[in-house]
Scaffold this motif. Structure first.
Motif, PDB file in Angstrom:
ATOM      1  N   LEU A   1     -10.219  -2.279 -13.686  1.00 32.58           N
ATOM      2  CA  LEU A   1      -8.928  -2.769 -13.199  1.00 32.58           C
ATOM      3  C   LEU A   1      -8.439  -1.915 -12.026  1.00 32.58           C
ATOM      4  CD1 LEU A   1      -6.565  -4.753 -13.584  1.00 32.58           C
ATOM      5  CD2 LEU A   1      -5.554  -3.125 -15.193  1.00 32.58           C
ATOM      6  N   ALA A   2      -8.586  -0.606 -12.151  1.00 30.85           N
ATOM      7  CA  ALA A   2      -8.150   0.292 -11.071  1.00 30.85           C
ATOM      8  C   ALA A   2      -8.929  -0.024  -9.796  1.00 30.85           C
ATOM      9  CB  ALA A   2      -8.341   1.750 -11.481  1.00 30.85           C
TER      10      ALA A   2
ATOM     11  N   ARG B   1       0.380  10.184  -6.302  1.00 29.36           N
ATOM     12  CA  ARG B   1      -0.469   9.057  -5.893  1.00 29.36           C
ATOM     13  C   ARG B   1      -0.331   7.888  -6.875  1.00 29.36           C
ATOM     14  NH1 ARG B   1      -5.563  12.743  -7.195  1.00 29.36           N
ATOM     15  NH2 ARG B   1      -5.884  12.492  -4.974  1.00 29.36           N
ATOM     16  N   SER B   2      -0.755   6.727  -6.405  1.00 26.01           N
ATOM     17  CA  SER B   2      -0.753   5.561  -7.286  1.00 26.01           C
ATOM     18  C   SER B   2      -1.831   5.727  -8.334  1.00 26.01           C
ATOM     19  CB  SER B   2      -1.035   4.288  -6.473  1.00 26.01           C
ATOM     20  OG  SER B   2       0.061   3.988  -5.660  1.00 26.01           O
TER      21      SER B   2
ATOM     22  N   LYS C   1       0.814  -1.228   0.000  1.00 27.27           N
ATOM     23  CA  LYS C   1       0.000   0.000   0.000  1.00 27.27           C
ATOM     24  C   LYS C   1       0.843   1.271   0.000  1.00 27.27           C
ATOM     25  CE  LYS C   1      -4.460  -0.914   0.193  1.00 27.27           C
ATOM     26  NZ  LYS C   1      -5.391  -0.290  -0.699  1.00 27.27           N
ATOM     27  N   LYS C   2       2.036   1.175   0.622  1.00 22.67           N
ATOM     28  CA  LYS C   2       2.859   2.393   0.741  1.00 22.67           C
ATOM     29  C   LYS C   2       3.642   2.674  -0.537  1.00 22.67           C
ATOM     30  CE  LYS C   2       4.240   1.127   4.892  1.00 22.67           C
ATOM     31  NZ  LYS C   2       4.572   0.156   5.483  1.00 22.67           N
ATOM     32  N   GLN C   3       3.788   1.641  -1.354  1.00 24.30           N
ATOM     33  CA  GLN C   3       4.552   1.778  -2.582  1.00 24.30           C
ATOM     34  C   GLN C   3       3.723   2.554  -3.619  1.00 24.30           C
ATOM     35  OE1 GLN C   3       4.946  -2.092  -4.248  1.00 24.30           O
ATOM     36  NE2 GLN C   3       6.499  -1.517  -5.743  1.00 24.30           N
TER      37      GLN C   3
ATOM     38  N   ILE D   1      -6.673   1.461  -6.748  1.00 22.41           N
ATOM     39  CA  ILE D   1      -5.958   2.704  -7.063  1.00 22.41           C
ATOM     40  C   ILE D   1      -6.855   3.540  -7.986  1.00 22.41           C
ATOM     41  CG2 ILE D   1      -3.643   1.721  -6.783  1.00 22.41           C
ATOM     42  CD1 ILE D   1      -3.369   1.542  -9.785  1.00 22.41           C
ATOM     43  N   LEU D   2      -6.475   4.791  -8.231  1.00 23.12           N
ATOM     44  CA  LEU D   2      -7.306   5.654  -9.082  1.00 23.12           C
ATOM     45  C   LEU D   2      -6.923   5.492 -10.546  1.00 23.12           C
ATOM     46  CD1 LEU D   2      -7.259   8.853  -6.848  1.00 23.12           C
ATOM     47  CD2 LEU D   2      -9.209   7.318  -7.220  1.00 23.12           C
ATOM     48  N   HIS D   3      -7.897   5.793 -11.416  1.00 26.94           N
ATOM     49  CA  HIS D   3      -7.693   5.694 -12.859  1.00 26.94           C
ATOM     50  C   HIS D   3      -7.644   7.103 -13.438  1.00 26.94           C
ATOM     51  CE1 HIS D   3      -9.947   4.925 -16.918  1.00 26.94           C
ATOM     52  NE2 HIS D   3      -8.667   5.133 -17.110  1.00 26.94           N
TER      53      HIS D   3
END
Ligand code: DC
Length: 231
Positions: A27-28, A128-129, A4-6, A33-35
């Motif tokens: 998929l996101a 952000r991811s 999660k931190k990566q 994670i966000l798209h």
């Protein structure tokens, strides 16, 4: 699977109608994670051009408008969904039409437009991811992404999906016209001088021809899992 931190950056490119938007949304969500739909950002500039009756073949006009900050595109998220702003106005619901898409394709040829949007996309990916979809993500925006996918399908299949979407949305449509428009857009996106649409050398090709939505999603998920499990 993923720490999660990566910070995670996933690049998905492909031509119009390959199913990028809906597949990347799903998929996101699975990856939590966000798209980032970068097409929406080009579309916002296409919308600006239409609303202000700007000539779609005059690069200098766009260069100046961006330089003078007359065009400002930004992105935010609400409940996981992307909101796209043009000069502070939420235009998310105004971007899907064919006319806006064609204008987006035209303005996306201009280096000043690309430079402006690519810088923003790279900044967002630092914060952000993100799973980012577009045309130049694996080749330009996220050159170092650990996972790059190139989503494609035959022109006929992509045109048929688009045609069905239009009919289902209650619009009148003609398959041959949809196919010809799609081929014209493919040509324009793949043959522009700046950052044309092409798979990155290290991209995995996902051909969704003949696949169901679930099959394509599963294939993409496996690709991501494999890349992150190996690290
Ligand atoms: O994915 P889309 O149809 O919403 O994209 C609209 C247009 O924007 C497309 O014809 C090409 C351009 N585009 C681009 O040049 N680079 C991106 N990263 C995303 C879209």
């Amino acid at each position: 699977m993923m720490d999660k931190k990566q910070l995670i950056s996933i690049a998905v490119d492909g031509p119009v109608g390959a199913g990028k938007s809906t597949l990347c949304d799903a998929l996101a969500e699975k990856l939590d994670i966000l798209h980032l739909d970068t097409g929406a950002m080009y579309r916002a500039i296409g919308l600006y051009a239409i609303e202000n009756k700007l000539p779609l073949d005059d690069e200098a006009v766009f260069e100046q408008a961006i330089g003078k900050r007359d065009i400002a595109v930004s992105v935010d998220y609400r409940d996981g969904a992307q909101l796209t702003y043009l000069n502070g106005r939420d235009v998310s619901q105004e971007l899907r039409g064919e006319q806006v898409g064609a204008a987006a394709s035209a303005v996306s040829r201009f280096p000043a437009v690309r430079k402006y949007l690519v810088a923003q996309q790279q900044q967002l990916a630092k914060e952000r991811s993100l799973l980012i979809d577009g045309r130049d993500i694996g080749t330009v925006v996220l050159k170092d992404a650990k996972v790059k996918m190139f989503l494609t399908a035959s022109p006929e299949e992509r045109a048929m999906r688009r045609y069905r979407q239009l009919i289902n949305a209650g619009k009148t449509s003609d398959y041959q016209t949809v196919l010809e428009d799609l081929k014209a857009r493919d040509y324009q996106d793949a043959n522009r001088a700046t950052d044309p649409l092409r798979p990155a050398e290290d991209a995995i090709i996902v051909d969704t021809s003949g696949q169901s939505f679930e099959e394509s999603l599963e294939e993409m998920l496996e690709i991501v899992k494999k890349a992150y499990d190996q690290s």
